[in-house]
Design an enzyme around this catalytic site. Structure first.
Site, short mmCIF file in Angstrom:
data_model
loop_
_atom_site.label_atom_id
_atom_site.label_comp_id
_atom_site.label_asym_id
_atom_site.label_seq_id
_atom_site.Cartn_x
_atom_site.Cartn_y
_atom_site.Cartn_z
N ASP A 1 0.84 -1.20 0.00
CA ASP A 1 0.00 0.00 0.00
C ASP A 1 0.88 1.26 0.00
OD1 ASP A 1 0.82 -0.14 2.62
OD2 ASP A 1 -1.18 -0.15 3.51
N SER A 2 2.21 1.07 -0.02
CA SER A 2 3.13 2.18 -0.29
C SER A 2 2.78 2.82 -1.64
CB SER A 2 4.58 1.69 -0.29
OG SER A 2 4.73 0.57 -1.14
N LYS B 1 -1.12 -9.38 3.24
CA LYS B 1 -0.28 -8.86 4.33
C LYS B 1 -1.10 -7.91 5.20
CE LYS B 1 3.46 -6.05 3.58
NZ LYS B 1 3.12 -4.80 4.32
N GLU C 1 9.79 -4.01 9.74
CA GLU C 1 10.15 -2.70 9.17
C GLU C 1 10.75 -1.79 10.25
OE1 GLU C 1 7.11 -0.87 6.78
OE2 GLU C 1 8.25 0.99 6.54
N ASP D 1 -1.01 -6.18 0.02
CA ASP D 1 -1.37 -5.55 1.28
C ASP D 1 -2.88 -5.41 1.44
OD1 ASP D 1 0.88 -5.03 2.80
OD2 ASP D 1 1.25 -3.07 1.88
N GLU E 1 -0.93 -5.50 8.92
CA GLU E 1 -0.04 -4.87 9.90
C GLU E 1 -0.57 -5.11 11.31
OE1 GLU E 1 0.58 -0.73 8.96
OE2 GLU E 1 1.26 -1.19 6.92
O1 KIV Z 1 3.63 -1.09 1.51
C1 KIV Z 1 4.77 -1.54 1.35
O2 KIV Z 1 5.45 -1.29 0.35
C2 KIV Z 1 5.32 -2.38 2.39
C3 KIV Z 1 6.78 -2.66 2.36
C4 KIV Z 1 7.36 -2.76 3.72
C5 KIV Z 1 7.06 -3.89 1.63
O3 KIV Z 1 4.61 -2.85 3.24
#
Ligand code: KIV
Length: 270
Positions: A51-52, A119, A188, A90, A121
């Site tokens: 989600d970056s 993924k 991270e 994500d 968090e």
């Molecule tokens: O959103 C992202 O790019 C991430 C990186 C840490 C891989 O979560």
């Protein structure tokens, strides 16, 4: 150093074997088909559709505004470009506040967004959600340390786990995620010693970003490692484009540096 066959799709078992054999896992973010194909051809085993993208693609200030539909769009683009690398997508901010919503949203990421793993968090607070996703056949990657979706709660983008108590809590969170069934963990911005301890304490592979050289693998945001992110490059990244002449060469140089352990160096670590 043995490397995974370039013909075989990368699976969870491949990554577990690499951890067991001490072969470093190379991972990068990608958000479209062209870059997904390029990074996979350079030998990357895992592509994270992060989600970056809210920041590097959409130019927003944080990852918080990214929507599920946007992640599905970019996940599907990546899936059309990558055939071998494992695709982790994500789950964006507030798409997993409870088991019911997490289940429906993760299912969409897999069905429509080409995700092979999702993924999330967080640690203990999401363990039950992780458990239930895994029980329904949805592979999960955890994410501990600096959690960009909690940036306002954390008070900024800073290294996490420097104090004894927070380090202990993170180690317990990692164990809890593993017990809940997580298959992979991203750490991270975590001090090198803590990342090493977590990597040794769990049997799932651990991928670091700003977490030192002793994780089982490394990930960077593609634009950061190409040196094209506007503004200051994060301390944990390196500009692999310098002197390489092409994006393909730069990504290959990154994969080599991860595999031979020369990246990250002390200057990229905390
Ligand atoms: O959103 C992202 O790019 C991430 C990186 C840490 C891989 O979560």
């Amino acid at each position: 150093m043995s490397t995974h066959s370039l013909d075989q799709p990368v699976t969870r078992a491949t990554l577990e074997r690499m951890k067991h054999d001490g072969d470093k896992i190379a991972c990068l973010t990608a958000y479209d088909a062209t870059y997904a194909s390029l990074v996979e051809q350079a030998g990357v085993e895992v592509i994270i559709v992060g989600d970056s993208l809210g920041m590097v693609i959409q130019g927003k200030e944080s990852t918080l505004p990214v929507t599920l539909d946007e992640m599905i769009y970019h996940g599907a683009c990546v899936a059309r470009g990558a055939r071998r690398a494992l695709r982790v997508v994500d789950m964006p901010f507030m798409t997993y506040p409870n088991v019911r919503e997490a289940m429906g949203n993760a299912a969409r990421l897999m069905r429509e967004g080409g995700a092979q793993m999702v993924k999330l968090e967080g640690g203990a607070r999401i363990a039950e959600i992780v458990h239930d996703l895994v029980a329904q056949g949805i592979p999960v990657c955890g994410h501990l340390g600096l959690l960009p979706q909690s940036v306002h709660q954390l008070g900024g983008y800073r290294v996490q786990g420097r104090e004894r108590e927070t380090a202990h809590a993170m180690l317990e969170d990692a164990r809890g995620l593993e017990s809940a069934g997580a298959a992979l963990l991203v750490l991270e911005c975590v001090p090198t010693d803590l990342a090493r301890d977590i990597t040794r304490a769990v049997s799932m592979p651990v991928i670091g970003i700003g977490a030192g050289a002793e994780c089982d693998g490394q990930v960077l945001v593609l634009q950061d490692m190409l040196g094209i992110t506007p503004g200051k490059r994060p301390k944990f990244s390196r500009d692999f484009m310098t002197g390489q002449g092409s994006i393909q060469n730069a990504v290959q140089a990154y994969v080599r540096a991860v595999k031979d352990g020369s990246f990250p160096a002390a200057e990229h670590s905390f």
